[in-house]
Design a protein around this motif. Sequence first.
Motif, PDB file in Angstrom:
ATOM      1  N   UNK A  94     -36.608 -59.996 -54.194  1.00 39.70           N
ATOM      2  CA  UNK A  94     -37.602 -60.331 -55.219  1.00 39.70           C
ATOM      3  C   UNK A  94     -37.042 -60.279 -56.636  1.00 39.70           C
ATOM      4  N   UNK A  95     -36.009 -59.492 -56.872  1.00 44.01           N
ATOM      5  CA  UNK A  95     -35.344 -59.554 -58.171  1.00 44.01           C
ATOM      6  C   UNK A  95     -34.726 -60.932 -58.393  1.00 44.01           C
ATOM      7  N   UNK A  96     -34.085 -61.453 -57.346  1.00 44.17           N
ATOM      8  CA  UNK A  96     -33.488 -62.787 -57.456  1.00 44.17           C
ATOM      9  C   UNK A  96     -34.570 -63.861 -57.592  1.00 44.17           C
ATOM     10  N   UNK A  97     -35.670 -63.700 -56.849  1.00 42.98           N
ATOM     11  CA  UNK A  97     -36.766 -64.670 -56.958  1.00 42.98           C
ATOM     12  C   UNK A  97     -37.321 -64.713 -58.376  1.00 42.98           C
ATOM     13  N   UNK A  98     -37.375 -63.563 -59.005  1.00 42.37           N
ATOM     14  CA  UNK A  98     -37.942 -63.495 -60.341  1.00 42.37           C
ATOM     15  C   UNK A  98     -36.994 -64.029 -61.414  1.00 42.37           C
ATOM     16  N   UNK A  99     -35.719 -63.696 -61.317  1.00 42.60           N
ATOM     17  CA  UNK A  99     -34.836 -63.898 -62.466  1.00 42.60           C
ATOM     18  C   UNK A  99     -33.684 -64.867 -62.229  1.00 42.60           C
TER      19      UNK A  99
END
Length: 474
Positions: A94-99
């Motif tokens: 989810x960090x990658x999905x966000x940023x």
Amino acid sequence: MDCWKRAAGHSWIYPTLIICANGFFSTMRPSEPFLTPYLTGPEKNLTIEEVTNQIFPVWTYSYLALLFPVFLITDYVRYKPILLLQGVSFIVTWLLLLFAHGVVAMQVVEFFYGMVTATEVAYYAYIYSVVSADHYQRVTSYCRSITLVAATVAAVLGQLLVSLADVSYFHLNAITLASVSLAFVCSFFLPMPQKSMFFHRKGVTEALPGPDKAVATVGSDRPSSCQEDKSSAPANRGPAPEPQADNPKPQKHVLSVLVQLSKDLRDCYSSRKLLYWSLWWALATAGFNQVLNYIQVLWDFRAPSHSSAVYNGAVEAIATILGSATSMAVGYVKVNWDLSGELALGIFSAMDAGSLFLMHFTDNIWACYAGYLVFKACYMLLITIATFQIAVNLSMQRYALMFGFNNFVALVIQTILTLVVVDSKGLGLDISTQFLIYSSYFTFIAGVFLIRSIYTIMSIKCRNTSAASESIDL
């Protein structure tokens, strides 16, 4: 404080509460029904072809590559480290999905999500390693119920936030990140198990919880035989675990466990009944997962999210409730599944095929939603029956082994479907044509099991007629 530590170490309540909290927060992902609109929207600005043919297939490939080694390592390290690994994978996803941005970054997201799904086996396996068999029924019910509740709450919350509060998909993913981070924190408080199902056995083989007590879980206290004859003698039962030496050499121990697992698989699949049910499980699960992976793409194709209202969350919530209801209904239906089970597989697989044909041929988004609800409800009904039929005569160890192997075979089939039908290096078909392929696939499954069921019923009738004639002659 010492009293609390002793209670936490010996009570089944403490680990059950923690694993249920972990299950709730890891499943409470309100952004998931809106993944495709998020990727194709202004936040990521990807095309539907990039999402379908280049990004989503990576999940299938990574899941396949990781499933078997993770399955064995999970048991070897006794579950808790894998739950921690799952938490890390969730957070990275989810960090990658966000940023992160771009096709390659989203392919990395799919790889880590493949790690998440490959490690899901640790969730249910963990609780059986820290509670006694007397509590299996109760804790299984709690663990499964909490994930169903979380999935429903997440879908409803996501829909309400999008439709009523006009919350962006970015902020939905931020909420999901917070939820999975809480799940990761919960994992730290889990007691470390002292045993596992295959590599660290303690005592005798334990049976699964009884099918009449746990709605979503099926198993029994019956003998651990893999034979079709339910009245077989104890000599036919699955082998009891051999006593472990105090300090066996790790290499020899691992090798002996793998040899024993292969023997158990051979014994279980020598039963024709288990073989047919496992065949349906693998074929249908492959198709089901493929449909779930690409259903949002079809919805976005029928009603583009940038110009239409999106009700994915509401549909997923209803689908979860319907799936739970149909699974529960199985426990109250009195049917001779040995006689009629394959007929049910054929009929409801045909209904799955019909719903997929509807989704292919219609341009109406509401018809697509309805077809998806029917498809998921039918599959959940059948997978519950199949699980019961496979588990009812097996020990917990053999059931877990067959469960893992059937899912591995399903994933191999799904990978072939993805590589040939979806991947841009294969045919790279558009989403509507893909669903025509999936509907034809389920038509094939329905045909196989309808023919098999007719053969079975006619054979039984012929045997009964012959027996009746012989008794009259006597």
